[in-house]
Design a protein around this motif. Structure first.
Motif, PDB file in Angstrom:
ATOM      1  N   ASP A 323       8.877  -5.806   8.606  1.00  0.00           N
ATOM      2  CA  ASP A 323       9.679  -4.735   9.197  1.00  0.00           C
ATOM      3  C   ASP A 323       8.868  -4.111  10.330  1.00  0.00           C
ATOM      4  OD1 ASP A 323      11.871  -3.139   9.535  1.00  0.00           O
ATOM      5  OD2 ASP A 323      11.988  -2.501   7.452  1.00  0.00           O
ATOM      6  N   SER A 324       9.541  -3.389  11.181  1.00  0.00           N
ATOM      7  CA  SER A 324       8.861  -2.664  12.245  1.00  0.00           C
ATOM      8  C   SER A 324       9.360  -1.238  12.140  1.00  0.00           C
ATOM      9  CB  SER A 324       9.213  -3.293  13.598  1.00  0.00           C
ATOM     10  OG  SER A 324       8.482  -2.667  14.620  1.00  0.00           O
ATOM     11  N   GLU A 328      14.268  -0.824  16.246  1.00  0.00           N
ATOM     12  CA  GLU A 328      15.667  -1.220  16.088  1.00  0.00           C
ATOM     13  C   GLU A 328      15.834  -2.389  15.130  1.00  0.00           C
ATOM     14  OE1 GLU A 328      17.973   1.329  17.078  1.00  0.00           O
ATOM     15  OE2 GLU A 328      19.086  -0.543  17.414  1.00  0.00           O
ATOM     16  N   GLY A 329      14.753  -2.989  14.730  1.00  0.00           N
ATOM     17  CA  GLY A 329      14.823  -4.115  13.806  1.00  0.00           C
ATOM     18  C   GLY A 329      13.456  -4.751  13.669  1.00  0.00           C
ATOM     19  N   GLY A 330      13.373  -5.827  12.903  1.00  0.00           N
ATOM     20  CA  GLY A 330      12.109  -6.538  12.729  1.00  0.00           C
ATOM     21  C   GLY A 330      11.683  -7.215  14.023  1.00  0.00           C
ATOM     22  N   LEU A 336      14.809 -11.579  19.681  1.00  0.00           N
ATOM     23  CA  LEU A 336      16.050 -12.345  19.851  1.00  0.00           C
ATOM     24  C   LEU A 336      17.091 -11.543  20.625  1.00  0.00           C
ATOM     25  CD1 LEU A 336      17.332 -15.096  18.911  1.00  0.00           C
ATOM     26  CD2 LEU A 336      15.036 -14.663  18.052  1.00  0.00           C
ATOM     27  N   ARG A 337      17.205 -10.266  20.271  1.00  0.00           N
ATOM     28  CA  ARG A 337      18.236  -9.463  20.938  1.00  0.00           C
ATOM     29  C   ARG A 337      17.916  -9.357  22.432  1.00  0.00           C
ATOM     30  NH1 ARG A 337      21.678  -4.691  18.276  1.00  0.00           N
ATOM     31  NH2 ARG A 337      19.893  -3.306  18.459  1.00  0.00           N
ATOM     32  N   SER A 338      16.642  -9.228  22.743  1.00  0.00           N
ATOM     33  CA  SER A 338      16.232  -9.196  24.147  1.00  0.00           C
ATOM     34  C   SER A 338      16.539 -10.538  24.817  1.00  0.00           C
ATOM     35  CB  SER A 338      14.730  -8.879  24.213  1.00  0.00           C
ATOM     36  OG  SER A 338      14.252  -9.107  25.494  1.00  0.00           O
ATOM     37  N   GLN A 384      26.062  -1.051  11.210  1.00  0.00           N
ATOM     38  CA  GLN A 384      24.640  -1.067  11.533  1.00  0.00           C
ATOM     39  C   GLN A 384      24.137  -2.489  11.692  1.00  0.00           C
ATOM     40  OE1 GLN A 384      23.136   1.037   8.205  1.00  0.00           O
ATOM     41  NE2 GLN A 384      23.179  -0.731   6.854  1.00  0.00           N
ATOM     42  N   SER A 385      23.040  -2.630  12.410  1.00  0.00           N
ATOM     43  CA  SER A 385      22.526  -3.970  12.630  1.00  0.00           C
ATOM     44  C   SER A 385      21.514  -4.371  11.561  1.00  0.00           C
ATOM     45  CB  SER A 385      21.894  -4.071  14.018  1.00  0.00           C
ATOM     46  OG  SER A 385      20.859  -3.133  14.136  1.00  0.00           O
TER      47      SER A 385
END
Lengths: 394, 190
Positions: A323-324, A328-330, A336-338, A384-385
């Protein structure tokens, strides 16, 4: 090619033995793994001529590796978990000195609470230290990646340290089948070591690690590290293809599995990619249009190629074994989203955090994730994502 | 995943369950099958209940999670029967092989195993008479071969001989081979 039954740790140690580097420095106590123990045994038995330096901490293990590599020796170490964390500041120095050290990492949780089991908190925490990061699914990939790491690190257009990951216990401690190369095949593939500006070349003295202040070249130096990462992108593919010719097991930055007509897809890294592949194959037999992208190279991150491979997928589910906190996510998800931001049409992205501290990830958990992707693809609003798999909720 | 055979081993630390899971993997290797063997990782204390797993298949195995629905359960210590639910996750027709000198119906405090195929083998007795130590793993591998038909007895005998001959005297190797053969012969039930 011989086939044997061996643990993930044993497979990686065997790969290192077959390469037979000049120096291994390693911390010989827990959280160290059997990779360092097995290699010490090889040295003690006279199977290799490697100089083995048992040091008093992982910080010293990396420091000794830096000294050794700067002196001009082909150098390795190995680590896991808290040991990786203790190496932290020296990891940056190894990369910035452009020393082609290679290091298998058995990915395990970081304290606290105290936990020795698998997750990716250690290696993912080190994703910005300037090392090339290559993740394997099983013992075979751990073995294959450990061998290829030398060619990638030592390539004259790269000269960066490389860490190769296998999942702690799940792979490192499990016995599975391994196809091995002969020692001379490995040595020939890896080739002779060529030191660049070695300290021991007293005819051509150099300074290593000097101060470079406000009006120096620090900024340009950092950019040069990133350019070496860019170069590594192609070198990793070339080396992977050449290794494929030798073994029948070609490697690239990732594996696209049944993505061609997929409406939803999972992205996974490490051993969970195998679990996900098994589930994807099962769901495909039931007619569901689901695919999988297994990430191998995380640094440098093959963003453009991954975006191309996932083109047309409506909903992408990214699985993170770390986790981070507060993000906004791991780490894999944000990457990946970027990468997919410029895709047209842009897919919906969901993040599945799983497996922290060794929590198992069962096929049923992955089926649950795919079901959510399919509901989102069918138009159901998923607010939520970030989602958690196999989490115990009160 | 239908074609994967999943085996769960229940034992106490020190009874050789991890070794048995590993030996079964090595037999699978010698039979050109795919395999996986791993313990449930945790503190290893002599005498404490432990679990180990083996997967076998003709195809590559790419699931790495713990086995949830074993086809075969091997119980190396009958005193675990009222401590651990050895049938957890098993379906109808699952095979349970228990180390016991008694038939299952005679074991006091036995859990209900309706719908399972239950076998017993006097593995500790065989071990004491052959290898002279109360390590019941090799007779249980013989029993598994007999009940499952997963491997021919010859295959196990060859593998045990090959792997043990590197480290042990001929006497020890022969005692273990005898233990495997007797486990194969003396398993009973169903």
């Amino acid at each position: 090619m011989a086939r044997k039954a061996i643990t993930g740790n044993g497979a990686v140690a065997l790969a290192l033995k077959q390469v037979e580097p000049d120096v291994m420095s390693a911390y010989p106590i827990t959280p160290q793994t059997e990779i360092a123990q097995n290699y010490a045994q090889y040295v003690a038995d006279g199977d290799v001529v490697t100089e083995y330096i048992p040091v008093e901490s992982e910080h010293s293990a990396m420091s000794a590796a830096i000294g050794s590599a700067a002196a001009g020796a082909r150098t390795i170490t190995a680590t896991s978990s808290q040991g990786f964390a203790l190496m932290w500041e020296m990891l940056f120095i190894a990369a910035s000195l452009r020393l082609p050290i290679t290091m298998p990492v058995v990915t395990r949780a970081l304290s606290g609470p105290i936990n020795i089991h698998c997750d990716h908190s250690d290696s993912m925490g080190g994703r910005d230290c300037g090392w090339i990061q290559i993740y394997g699914e099983d013992a075979q990939e751990g073995y294959d990646n450990a061998i290829q790491a030398f060619r990638i690190a030592e390539h004259m257009d790269v000269r960066l340290p490389v860490m190769t990951m296998i999942d702690g216990f799940i792979i490192s401690g499990a016995i599975g089948p391994l196809e091995t190369l002969a020692d001379d095949q490995v040595k020939e593939f890896v080739g002779d070591y060529q030191a660049v500006n070695p300290l021991l070349d007293t005819e051509n003295p150099v300074t290593v690690g000097p101060f470079d202040g406000l009006h120096g070249w620090y900024f340009e130096h950092k950019v040069s590290q990133n350019r070496a990462m860019d170069n590594a992108m192609g070198v990793i593919e070339t080396v992977g293809a050449e290794y494929g010719k030798l073994t029948g097991r070609p490697y690239s930055h990732f594996v696209a599995h049944r993505l061609e007509d997929a409406e939803v897809a999972l992205v996974a890294i490490g051993s969970a990619a195998g679990n996900a592949k098994t589930v994807v194959d099962q769901l495909r037999r039931q007619g569901q249009k689901v695919g999988l992208l297994k990430v191998r190279t995380f640094r440098p991150f093959p963003a453009r190629q991954i975006a191309e491979a996932l083109a047309g997928v409506q909903v992408v589910g990214v699985m993170d074994r770390s986790d981070s906190f507060g993000a906004e996510g791991g780490p894999l998800f944000t990457e990946l989203r970027s990468a997919l931001y410029d895709s047209q049409p842009r897919p919906q992205m969901l993040n599945f955090i799983y497996g922290l501290g060794g929590r198992d990830i069962f096929p049923g958990d992955i089926e649950e994730a795919v079901a959510l992707l399919e509901r989102a693809a069918a138009g159901e609003a998923v607010a939520q994502s970030r989602h958690y798999l196999n989490l115990r909720e009160d | 995943m239908e074609q994967v055979t999943e085996i769960r081993w229940h034992a106490r630390g020190g009874q050789g369950a991890v070794t048995a899971a590993k030996m079964t993997a090595e037999v699978a290797l010698s039979q050109d099958k795919y395999f996986q063997a791993f313990p449930e990782y945790g503190p290893e204390r002599s005498g404490a209940p432990i679990v180990a797993f083996t997967r076998l298949s003709d195809q590559p195995i790419q699931v790495y999670s713990a086995i949830e629905h074993p086809n075969y359960v091997l119980v190396l210590d009958p005193t675990l029967l009222d401590v651990v639910d050895v049938t957890a996750g098993t379906g109808d027709g699952a095979v349970i092989i228990i180390n016991s000198e008694e038939s299952y119906d005679s074991i006091a405090g036995r859990p209900d195993m309706t719908g399972k195929k239950v076998y017993t083998v006097p593995a500790t007795k065989i071990a004491l008479e052959t290898i002279k130590r109360a390590i019941p793993n090799t007779p249980l591998i013989g029993a598994l071969a007999q009940v499952s038909g997963l491997f021919p007895l010859d295959g196990i005998v060859d593998e045990v001989r090959t792997s043990m001959s590197k480290k042990f005297s001929e006497e020890v190797v022969n005692a273990n081979l005898e233990a495997v053969k007797r486990g194969y012969k003396e398993v009973s039930g169903e």
